[in-house]
Design a protein around this motif. Structure first.
Motif, mmCIF file in Angstrom:
data_model
loop_
_atom_site.group_PDB
_atom_site.id
_atom_site.type_symbol
_atom_site.label_atom_id
_atom_site.label_comp_id
_atom_site.label_asym_id
_atom_site.label_seq_id
_atom_site.Cartn_x
_atom_site.Cartn_y
_atom_site.Cartn_z
ATOM 1 N N PHE A 143 0.713 -1.261 0.110
ATOM 2 C CA PHE A 143 -0.050 -0.108 -0.046
ATOM 3 C C PHE A 143 1.051 1.392 -0.010
ATOM 4 C CE2 PHE A 143 -3.355 -2.921 2.403
ATOM 5 C CZ PHE A 143 -3.801 -3.326 1.373
ATOM 6 N N SER B 203 3.403 3.956 -1.980
ATOM 7 C CA SER B 203 3.820 4.465 -3.108
ATOM 8 C C SER B 203 5.319 4.390 -3.453
ATOM 9 C CB SER B 203 3.495 6.010 -3.600
ATOM 10 O OG SER B 203 4.401 6.713 -2.619
ATOM 11 N N GLU C 242 -3.065 4.357 -6.275
ATOM 12 C CA GLU C 242 -3.910 3.997 -5.137
ATOM 13 C C GLU C 242 -5.406 3.696 -5.539
ATOM 14 O OE1 GLU C 242 -4.961 8.392 -3.675
ATOM 15 O OE2 GLU C 242 -3.834 7.041 -2.426
#
Length: 315
Positions: free
Chosen positions: A26, A28, A226
């Motif tokens: 989760f 970046s 996301e």
């Protein structure tokens, strides 16, 4: 490299990818560089935030555990039995709800799902107009690929559809299973044409992602976006890209982890295939630090014996 080494490589590769991939799940790419400026390569580095603190360092997540349940079901029944597997999943998730996706809760509360999982899931997805081609079921397809023929394709579609009644998911699962079967039995990756034929037959919406896996770079897939990091097609594309473009399990593992997004699932799937391609002995040394190493070794030994008996019966 023999069948034993390849299957052991697949199971331990999957567990390693899952457990280490949790460290960047989760996140970046920018966040990964912030939290792990020297790269995230060891379990000891995994930060202890609210999400990652739900597991001990070196333990695998639900991605590997659902595969373990599948193997245990196959060994218990002597074949793929969807109802038995559904029962094992439901019972396990009652006591281990960590990180369980929302629609699993709904399925498990339906009594008919345990005895008729594929049919019940179909009714739920159609009745509630579910539109969620997510990646949770894809690691199971490595196991149906290892089982091989007969019914490689049928088993692969079934094992995805008992929770994900979407042709994008089942098409991705079929591609992964065919890739796994090819790596195990032919000693080579499935080629683009073999996988393209599956997409054209089942769901052409997967072709865009298959093309990226074949002709693009991993960054083209945008794993850390996301809004789409959970796409089954992205996880499939990343795993197949790694087999076509990486030269070692270590490169596969580190590339998947550094890409972020749903990193534990992406790395589990890619490393499951890499284990079949390169074998257990080629896996990074971090595999020896898996928290439940002995548990996986016992299961791998039993499953290897089962598959060897299947292969011998075909001769």
């Amino acid at each position: 490299m023999n069948l034993n080494d390849k299957i052991k490589g697949a199971l331990f590769g999957m567990a390693l990818g899952d457990a280490l991939g949790l460290g960047t799940e989760f996140m970046s790419v920018e966040e990964i560089k912030y939290y792990y400026p020297d790269g995230m390569r060891h379990f000891s580095q995994i930060i202890r935030d609210a999400h990652r603190s739900m597991w001990k360092r070196g333990d695998w997540t639900n991605d590997t555990q659902t595969v373990i349940l599948l193997i245990e079901s196959i060994l218990e029944c002597g074949k793929l039995d969807l109802s038995n597997y559904a029962s094992k999943m439901k019972n396990w998730f009652k006591d281990h709800p960590t990180d369980m996706v929302d629609f699993y809760h709904f399925l498990f509360e339906i009594p008919e799902w345990e005895t008729h999982p594929r049919e019940t899931t179909h009714k739920v997805w159609r009745g509630k107009d579910v539109y969620r081609a997510s990646n949770e079921a894809l690691p199971r397809a490595i196991i149906t690929g290892i089982l091989g023929d007969p019914r490689l394709m049928g088993n692969s579609l079934d094992i995805i559809a008992i929770t994900h009644d979407d042709t994008r998911c089942s098409t991705c699962g079929a591609m992964i299973a065919v890739m796994a079967d090819s790596l195990l039995r032919k000693g080579r990756p499935a080629n683009y044409k073999e996988l393209e034929d599956i997409a054209n037959t089942l769901d052409s919406r997967t072709l865009y992602y298959l093309d990226m896996a074949h002709n693009g770079t991993l960054s083209d897939i945008c794993l850390d976006n996301e809004d789409s990091l959970w796409f089954a097609r992205k996880t499939m594309a990343a795993a197949i890209w790694s087999i076509w473009h990486c030269s070692s399990p270590e490169e596969v593992l580190h590339t998947m982890i550094d890409a972020g997004g749903d990193a534990d699932t992406n790395a589990a799937l890619a490393m499951g295939l890499a284990g079949l391609q390169y074998g257990y002995d080629a896996l990074p040394d971090e595999v020896n630090k898996l928290l439940r190493y002995d548990e996986m070794e016992k299961l791998a030994t039993r499953f290897i014996d089962y598959v060897e008996n299947i292969e011998n019966s075909k001769q």
